[in-house]
Design an enzyme around this catalytic site. Structure first.
Site, PDB file in Angstrom:
ATOM      1  N   HIS A  62       6.770  36.507 -22.346  1.00 47.46           N
ATOM      2  CA  HIS A  62       8.141  36.519 -22.823  1.00 47.46           C
ATOM      3  C   HIS A  62       8.210  36.719 -24.336  1.00 47.46           C
ATOM      4  O   HIS A  62       7.314  36.295 -25.063  1.00 47.46           O
ATOM      5  CB  HIS A  62       8.836  35.214 -22.454  1.00 47.46           C
ATOM      6  CG  HIS A  62       8.874  34.964 -20.971  1.00 47.46           C
ATOM      7  ND1 HIS A  62       8.937  33.698 -20.431  1.00 47.46           N
ATOM      8  CD2 HIS A  62       8.851  35.824 -19.920  1.00 47.46           C
ATOM      9  CE1 HIS A  62       8.962  33.785 -19.111  1.00 47.46           C
ATOM     10  NE2 HIS A  62       8.901  35.058 -18.773  1.00 47.46           N
ATOM     11  N   LYS A  72       7.881  29.384 -31.438  1.00 45.93           N
ATOM     12  CA  LYS A  72       7.653  28.284 -30.503  1.00 45.93           C
ATOM     13  C   LYS A  72       6.479  27.423 -30.963  1.00 45.93           C
ATOM     14  O   LYS A  72       5.488  27.942 -31.487  1.00 45.93           O
ATOM     15  CB  LYS A  72       7.357  28.816 -29.103  1.00 45.93           C
ATOM     16  CG  LYS A  72       8.485  29.619 -28.485  1.00 45.93           C
ATOM     17  CD  LYS A  72       8.069  30.229 -27.156  1.00 45.93           C
ATOM     18  CE  LYS A  72       9.181  31.095 -26.583  1.00 45.93           C
ATOM     19  NZ  LYS A  72       8.746  31.786 -25.349  1.00 45.93           N
ATOM     20  N   TYR A 132       7.922  22.755 -25.180  1.00 44.39           N
ATOM     21  CA  TYR A 132       7.981  23.647 -26.329  1.00 44.39           C
ATOM     22  C   TYR A 132       9.234  23.444 -27.159  1.00 44.39           C
ATOM     23  O   TYR A 132      10.317  23.248 -26.648  1.00 44.39           O
ATOM     24  CB  TYR A 132       7.785  25.116 -25.980  1.00 44.39           C
ATOM     25  CG  TYR A 132       8.334  25.664 -24.701  1.00 44.39           C
ATOM     26  CD1 TYR A 132       9.272  26.681 -24.706  1.00 44.39           C
ATOM     27  CD2 TYR A 132       7.862  25.214 -23.467  1.00 44.39           C
ATOM     28  CE1 TYR A 132       9.740  27.236 -23.530  1.00 44.39           C
ATOM     29  CE2 TYR A 132       8.328  25.769 -22.285  1.00 44.39           C
ATOM     30  CZ  TYR A 132       9.270  26.777 -22.318  1.00 44.39           C
ATOM     31  OH  TYR A 132       9.736  27.325 -21.136  1.00 44.39           O
ATOM     32  N   ASP A 168       9.506  38.057 -13.796  1.00 37.23           N
ATOM     33  CA  ASP A 168       8.226  38.458 -14.370  1.00 37.23           C
ATOM     34  C   ASP A 168       7.526  39.499 -13.494  1.00 37.23           C
ATOM     35  O   ASP A 168       6.861  40.399 -14.004  1.00 37.23           O
ATOM     36  CB  ASP A 168       7.329  37.245 -14.580  1.00 37.23           C
ATOM     37  CG  ASP A 168       7.846  36.318 -15.678  1.00 37.23           C
ATOM     38  OD1 ASP A 168       8.672  36.768 -16.498  1.00 37.23           O
ATOM     39  OD2 ASP A 168       7.428  35.145 -15.715  1.00 37.23           O
TER      40      ASP A 168
END
Length: 199
Positions: A62, A72, A132, A168
């Protein structure tokens, strides 16, 4: 806390110092000042996520449009994952390369991924808790994905039959994403990082 720059520019591995005795364990898994010293600017936190996956699940690769992108800071608080950073920045010296770091509840490492890099992970244990911290909130219109099993990337996922989300599984290859113009440019990412350093 030890902070080590990885082979892909914009990615760092963080190893905390753990303090344990018969009562339990204590550690600092995030320090804004230490991270800012390493990366050259502070990380503004806008959102925190928790993901739990079955063993063998692969999430990613991503990324978000730059600017502003989404930096992140990730760790695994229970179980284990293989965290993967992919350089998808067109024009980067390491374009198309990837690097992996095992994140688990033993070493309790973390990884910082700057804006413009691709990110994914594979659950190595059942129901790992993957946490995250993000620099921007989720914006579906600015979010993209590259197929994690793209042979051109050649990511060595540690799963016999990786389990992917429908999104995905339908993601474009790196070459297709580049042809469609959805990949960030290396120059744009560096320019955006420079604006963060000047704030």
């Amino acid at each position: 806390m030890k902070i080590r720059q990885l082979g892909i520019e914009g990615a760092w591995e963080i190893t905390p110092q753990q303090h344990g005795d018969d009562r339990g364990l204590f550690l600092e898994w995030y320090r804004f000042d230490r991270l800012a010293e390493a990366v050259g600017h502070r990380l503004d936190l806008a959102q925190a996520n928790l993901s739990i996956s079955a063993s063998g699940v692969v999430r990613g690769v991503h990324f978000a449009d730059v600017p502003p992108g989404q930096a992140k800071y990730v760790t695994c608080t229970r179980g284990a994952v293989l965290d993967v950073i992919v350089d998808i920045r067109v024009g980067s010296p390491t374009f198309g390369q990837w690097e992996a770091v095992r994140l688990d509840d033993t070493d309790r490492k973390a990884v910082y991924i700057s804006e413009g890099l691709g990110h994914g992970y594979c659950a190595l244990s059942d129901n790992p808790e993957f946490v995250y911290l993000c620099s921007t909130t989720y914006n579906p219109a600015a979010e993209h994905t590259v197929h994690p099993l793209d042979p051109e990337l050649g990511i060595e996922w540690p799963a016999e039959a990786p389990v992917l989300s429908p999104r995905d599984a339908a993601a474009p290859s790196l070459a297709e994403a580049r042809a469609a113009g959805t990949l960030p440019s290396y120059d744009a990412c560096r320019a955006y990082t420079e604006t963060l350093r000047q704030e």
